[in-house]
Write a protein that holds these residues in place. Structure first.
Motif, mmCIF file in Angstrom:
data_model
loop_
_atom_site.group_PDB
_atom_site.id
_atom_site.type_symbol
_atom_site.label_atom_id
_atom_site.label_comp_id
_atom_site.label_asym_id
_atom_site.label_seq_id
_atom_site.Cartn_x
_atom_site.Cartn_y
_atom_site.Cartn_z
ATOM 1 N N GLY A 31 0.797 -1.218 0.110
ATOM 2 C CA GLY A 31 -0.066 -0.150 0.094
ATOM 3 C C GLY A 31 0.952 1.124 0.082
ATOM 4 N N LEU A 32 1.978 1.235 -0.258
ATOM 5 C CA LEU A 32 3.042 2.217 -0.447
ATOM 6 C C LEU A 32 2.914 2.887 -1.657
ATOM 7 C CD1 LEU A 32 5.998 0.941 1.153
ATOM 8 C CD2 LEU A 32 5.116 2.686 2.073
ATOM 9 N N SER A 33 3.115 4.163 -2.064
ATOM 10 C CA SER A 33 2.966 4.709 -3.338
ATOM 11 C C SER A 33 4.255 4.584 -3.761
ATOM 12 C CB SER A 33 2.878 6.416 -3.407
ATOM 13 O OG SER A 33 1.670 6.577 -2.832
ATOM 14 N N VAL A 34 4.223 4.217 -5.310
ATOM 15 C CA VAL A 34 5.597 3.699 -6.157
ATOM 16 C C VAL A 34 6.158 5.085 -6.663
ATOM 17 C CG1 VAL A 34 6.508 2.315 -7.875
ATOM 18 C CG2 VAL A 34 4.651 1.274 -6.391
ATOM 19 N N CYS A 35 7.449 5.009 -6.343
ATOM 20 C CA CYS A 35 8.197 6.040 -7.142
ATOM 21 C C CYS A 35 9.065 5.261 -8.161
ATOM 22 C CB CYS A 35 9.159 7.050 -6.430
ATOM 23 S SG CYS A 35 10.183 8.157 -7.219
ATOM 24 N N CYS A 36 9.084 5.138 -9.425
ATOM 25 C CA CYS A 36 9.592 4.307 -10.402
ATOM 26 C C CYS A 36 10.002 4.895 -11.566
ATOM 27 C CB CYS A 36 8.916 2.878 -10.325
ATOM 28 S SG CYS A 36 9.868 1.862 -11.714
ATOM 29 N N GLY A 37 11.346 5.067 -12.113
ATOM 30 C CA GLY A 37 11.516 5.692 -13.385
ATOM 31 C C GLY A 37 12.853 5.094 -13.836
ATOM 32 N N GLY A 38 13.578 5.997 -14.416
ATOM 33 C CA GLY A 38 14.917 5.556 -15.100
ATOM 34 C C GLY A 38 15.644 6.595 -15.656
ATOM 35 N N ILE A 39 16.693 6.296 -16.250
ATOM 36 C CA ILE A 39 17.870 7.024 -16.700
ATOM 37 C C ILE A 39 17.975 7.199 -18.244
ATOM 38 C CG2 ILE A 39 20.263 7.653 -16.300
ATOM 39 C CD1 ILE A 39 20.534 5.681 -13.992
ATOM 40 N N VAL A 40 18.347 8.501 -18.732
ATOM 41 C CA VAL A 40 18.398 8.502 -19.980
ATOM 42 C C VAL A 40 19.695 9.083 -20.369
ATOM 43 C CG1 VAL A 40 15.882 8.316 -20.685
ATOM 44 C CG2 VAL A 40 17.427 10.539 -20.405
ATOM 45 N N GLY A 41 20.483 8.830 -21.566
ATOM 46 C CA GLY A 41 21.861 9.448 -21.860
ATOM 47 C C GLY A 41 22.964 8.361 -21.265
ATOM 48 N N GLN A 93 3.081 6.148 -8.980
ATOM 49 C CA GLN A 93 2.307 7.419 -8.571
ATOM 50 C C GLN A 93 3.640 8.634 -8.913
ATOM 51 O OE1 GLN A 93 1.909 4.718 -6.725
ATOM 52 N NE2 GLN A 93 -0.188 4.487 -7.106
ATOM 53 N N SER A 94 4.957 8.000 -8.842
ATOM 54 C CA SER A 94 6.043 9.125 -9.156
ATOM 55 C C SER A 94 6.999 8.494 -10.182
ATOM 56 C CB SER A 94 6.491 9.540 -7.959
ATOM 57 O OG SER A 94 7.744 10.243 -8.248
ATOM 58 N N VAL A 95 7.184 9.366 -11.221
ATOM 59 C CA VAL A 95 8.206 8.828 -12.385
ATOM 60 C C VAL A 95 9.133 9.811 -12.698
ATOM 61 C CG1 VAL A 95 8.092 8.026 -14.720
ATOM 62 C CG2 VAL A 95 5.808 7.645 -13.414
ATOM 63 N N MET A 149 1.396 8.210 -18.983
ATOM 64 C CA MET A 149 0.941 8.029 -17.245
ATOM 65 C C MET A 149 0.357 9.398 -17.062
ATOM 66 S SD MET A 149 4.455 5.892 -16.319
ATOM 67 C CE MET A 149 5.601 6.517 -17.661
ATOM 68 N N PRO A 150 -0.655 9.738 -17.345
ATOM 69 C CA PRO A 150 -1.304 10.952 -17.344
ATOM 70 C C PRO A 150 -1.510 11.448 -15.796
ATOM 71 C CG PRO A 150 -2.877 9.517 -18.631
ATOM 72 C CD PRO A 150 -1.831 8.633 -18.034
ATOM 73 N N LEU A 151 -1.800 10.530 -14.651
ATOM 74 C CA LEU A 151 -2.022 11.113 -13.354
ATOM 75 C C LEU A 151 -0.856 10.906 -12.608
ATOM 76 C CD1 LEU A 151 -5.508 9.478 -12.492
ATOM 77 C CD2 LEU A 151 -4.952 11.746 -13.721
ATOM 78 N N SER A 152 0.356 10.571 -13.169
ATOM 79 C CA SER A 152 1.731 10.316 -12.222
ATOM 80 C C SER A 152 2.255 11.592 -12.051
ATOM 81 C CB SER A 152 2.319 9.322 -12.915
ATOM 82 O OG SER A 152 1.879 8.164 -13.250
ATOM 83 N N MET A 153 2.928 11.855 -11.179
ATOM 84 C CA MET A 153 3.846 12.994 -11.074
ATOM 85 C C MET A 153 5.044 12.618 -11.776
ATOM 86 S SD MET A 153 2.454 14.935 -8.905
ATOM 87 C CE MET A 153 3.606 16.145 -8.363
ATOM 88 N N VAL A 154 5.509 13.438 -12.898
ATOM 89 C CA VAL A 154 6.847 13.101 -13.552
ATOM 90 C C VAL A 154 7.775 14.044 -13.073
ATOM 91 C CG1 VAL A 154 7.620 13.414 -15.898
ATOM 92 C CG2 VAL A 154 5.338 12.308 -15.504
ATOM 93 N N ASN A 157 6.449 17.825 -13.384
ATOM 94 C CA ASN A 157 5.825 18.643 -12.267
ATOM 95 C C ASN A 157 6.416 18.206 -11.029
ATOM 96 O OD1 ASN A 157 4.471 16.332 -12.169
ATOM 97 N ND2 ASN A 157 2.302 17.099 -11.918
ATOM 98 N N SER A 158 7.583 17.960 -11.018
ATOM 99 C CA SER A 158 8.259 17.740 -9.846
ATOM 100 C C SER A 158 9.796 17.722 -9.858
ATOM 101 C CB SER A 158 7.978 16.213 -9.350
ATOM 102 O OG SER A 158 8.648 15.857 -8.070
ATOM 103 N N ILE A 159 10.468 18.251 -9.070
ATOM 104 C CA ILE A 159 12.091 18.293 -9.003
ATOM 105 C C ILE A 159 12.651 17.922 -7.860
ATOM 106 C CG2 ILE A 159 12.223 20.214 -11.094
ATOM 107 C CD1 ILE A 159 12.802 22.152 -8.603
#
Ligand code: SAM
Ligand code: DTB
Ligand code: SF4
Length: 332
Positions: A192-202, A225-227, A262-267, A290-292
């Motif tokens: 039930g935790l929110s997931v923050c999952c993304g990656g690296i480019v370059g 929830q966060s990418v 992923m329209p509702l995720s924080m990118v 919309n996040s830094i």
């Protein structure tokens, strides 16, 4: 102000690679228009969420991630440290809150946490929550019961990245499989935790790999929830140090495609901002980021100073998102 209408029909997890490739191939003005339209349906485009990172256990990591200055496999001159004391971590969290951060993210250079260390991290999470901030940790692989313990301590987000496409992954990491990453993400979701999952480019990957990475993220059983989309921070001594930097427009395209799929995720426009112009960052916000990460250090490498970011926000008329102001988050 009323919360913007949400894109509830757009939570598709059945994206095909062909559809994602077609988005990357759109003329830039079309891609940006589509990303912005979706962003504005779900979020206030003038608000950006700010998180501060702290490395609570630095270096000496047994994994061999080719990009990472903290791997014991690479000679980057980084001094390895022990797990920080709880009080010292909370003093940093308090400073971050005073500087305007609403989320505090703690990272540890572990393959996976030991149960004893997890007790300490749980106490840190409780302390961060008591300061009125959102909490996030990234500690490596978790078992279901470890994820549950973090949830019980009040953790909001767990960060665990897929990093790249399934095909390119073997060129980047040999000590942990893609499937092990997917398993940890499942344990985090189930707790039930929110997931923050993304990656690296370059990292020398192809366009096909960027397509594959977004495809892997957007077809998880639930969108993270966060990418975080990281631009590689090239650190001398790491195997990826000599990678050719990605064209900034291709970076913006990656952000836009993450936003559309992923329209509702924080990118999150994550690592790499230190080497990015204000104009590239502005395009990333227009593309739906919309996040830094906010604060002059990421985990071990530099990030823009807080006054530099405040000046950028002022220049763009952007302000920081307060806790509870994220309209999409209320649906999770
Ligand atoms: N050890 C844990 C793990 O890997 O799961 C947590 C910390 S690890 C440093 C968190 C993430 O930081 C990695 O998955 C990677 O995506 C990102 N990262 C690490 N080094 C980076 C670099 N040089 N440039 C960009 N992103 C990086
Ligand atoms: C993520 O995706 N990026 C952050 C956070 N999650 C933990 C880490 C970036 C690290 C950049 C290299 C460093 O500072 O060591
Ligand atoms: Fe270790 Fe995480 Fe760095 Fe990989 S990315 S070497 S697991 S700290």
């Amino acid at each position: 102000m009323n919360a913007p209408a949400k894109d509830l029909d757009a939570l598709r997890t059945d994206w095909t690679r062909e559809e994602i490739a077609a988005l990357f191939a759109l003329p830039f003005p079309e891609l940006m228009f589509r990303a912005q339209s979706i962003h504005r349906r779900n979020f206030d485009p003038t608000k950006v969420q700010v998180s501060t990172l702290l490395s609570i256990k630095t270096g000496g990591c047994p994994e061999d991630c080719a990009y990472c200055p903290q791997s014991a496999a690479h000679d980057t001159g980084l001094k390895a440290g022990k797990l920080m004391e709880i009080e010292a971590v909370l003093a940093e969290a308090s400073r971050a809150r005073d500087a305007g951060a609403t989320r505090f993210c703690m990272g540890a250079a572990w393959r996976s946490p030991k149960d004893k260390d997890l007790d300490t991290v749980c106490a840190m999470v409780e302390g961060v929550k008591a300061l009125g901030m959102e909490s996030c940790v990234t500690l490596g692989m978790l078992t279901p019961s470890q994820a549950q313990r973090l949830k019980t301590a009040g953790l909001d987000y767990y960060n665990h990245n897929l990093d790249t496409s399934p095909e390119y992954y073997r060129h980047i990491i040999s000590t942990r499989t893609y499937q092990e990453r997917l398993d940890t993400l499942e344990h985090v979701r189930e707790a039930g935790l929110s997931v923050c999952c993304g990656g690296i480019v370059g990292m020398g990957e192809s366009l096909g790999d960027r397509i594959g990475m977004i495809h892997a993220l957007a077809t998880l059983p639930e969108h993270p929830q966060s990418v975080p989309i990281n631009a590689l921070v090239a650190v001398a001594g790491t195997p990826t140090a000599k990678s050719t930097p990605l064209d900034p427009i291709d970076f913006v395209r990656t952000i836009a495609v993450a936003r559309i799929t992923m329209p509702l995720s924080m990118v999150r426009l994550s690592a790499g901002r230190e080497d990015m112009s204000d104009e590239t960052q502005a395009l990333c916000f227009l593309a739906g980021a919309n996040s830094i990460f906010y604060g002059d250090k990421l985990l071990t490498t530099p990030n823009p100073a807080t006054d530099t970011d405040q000046a950028l926000f002022a220049r763009l008329g952007i302000s920081s998102m307060q806790i509870g102001q994220n309209p999409a988050q209320n649906t999770h």
